[in-house]
Enzyme design. Structure first.
Site, PDB file in Angstrom:
ATOM      1  CG  ASP A  14     -34.337  -5.393  -5.438  1.00 11.22           C
ATOM      2  OD1 ASP A  14     -33.907  -4.309  -5.861  1.00 11.22           O
ATOM      3  OD2 ASP A  14     -33.744  -6.078  -4.571  1.00 11.22           O
ATOM      4  CG  ASP A  16     -28.124  -4.802  -6.790  1.00 10.58           C
ATOM      5  OD1 ASP A  16     -28.003  -5.215  -7.954  1.00 10.58           O
ATOM      6  OD2 ASP A  16     -27.726  -3.674  -6.420  1.00 10.58           O
TER       7      ASP A  16
END
Length: 265
Positions: A14, A16
């Site tokens: 991922d 953020d």
């Protein structure tokens, strides 16, 4: 295309709050303002959204509100202008947000012969240059519908939640990745489906819900330190804008504090 006998593993990250310490899309609000894409009010709203995003964790409802907000914000934007602004400001906006531990992990996976894939719900125009900066081999990101060189506000591909699993499964089939021997990293409970789809899931600075799931399932929990504070923007020439940003953050702090008091009273 299948790759019989050549199955290999990958590492899915991922973006953020996993590789980066905060939201990549919202971090560009001030350059977008300087480039004429948004007005000052939208900058202030973005600052507040970033603040809530950092402190509140990212549950499904919050991510849906974020999606609707960003879709509405970018409607009518010129795609070439967005790409130019991101390219011009990428280094001083994004580099100070990168977790050093994430960079080390990416290097370790590459050294082990694994492809590194960034899987992010942020827009491709932001994620792809960040992926190139980090040396990622592939990027899966949200893609907006474009007509006549401008965003329509509609989403063609939304890389979020279970949609991330569909995307990594398709990529694994195309590239010959064995998901059972692959790795996954995320901070959010919304990525539980992605983490559950790989053989080596890791929770990174997890929100409360993901931390609970990780403990229950015996997933490793990684704690990445906040990147060193560095100046990310040139000095703000508009005192009103600077004051407004401070006011937005202060208002957010008061709102969260009042909500916490209400829950404990």
């Amino acid at each position: 295309m299948a790759h019989p006998g050549t199955a290999r593993s990958a590492a899915f990250f991922d973006l953020d709050k996993t590789i980066l310490a905060r939201s990549s899309t919202l971090a560009f609000s001030r350059p977008f303002y300087a480039g004429g894409l948004i007005n000052r009010r939208t900058v202030l709203r973005s600052a507040y959204a970033q603040f809530v995003y950092l402190l509140g964790g990212a549950d499904h409802d919050q991510m849906e509100r974020m999606r609707e907000y960003i879709s509405a914000m970018c409607t009518g934007w010129d795609v070439a202008t967005v790409k130019a602004i991101v390219a011009d400001t990428l280094d001083h906006i994004v580099r100070p947000m990168i977790h050093a531990e994430a960079v080390e992990l990416i290097e370790q996976h590459h050294a082990a012969g694994r492809d590194v894939v960034i899987v992010s719900s942020s827009g491709a125009e932001v994620v792809e240059p960040i992926g190139a900066m980090l040396g990622a081999d592939r990027v899966i990101a949200t893609r907006m519908v474009v007509a006549d060189g401008k965003y329509t506000g509609e989403i063609a591909e939304y890389a979020y939640g279970p949609h991330k699993v569909t995307a990594i499964e398709a990529l694994a089939a195309a590239e010959g990745y064995d998901l059972a021997s692959s790795y996954g990293y995320s901070d959010s409970i919304t990525d539980e489906p992605l983490l559950a789809a790989v053989g080596h899931p890791h929770a990174v600075n997890p929100d409360k819900a993901l931390r609970r799931v990780a403990v229950e399932r015996g997933w490793p929990v990684l704690e990445f330190a906040e990147p060193p504070v560095q100046p990310r923007f040139p000095a703000v020439r508009r005192p009103a804008l600077a004051a407004g940003l401070v006011a937005a953050i202060a208002a957010g702090a008061l709102l969260l504090a009042s909500r916490r008091r209400a829950r404990t009273s």
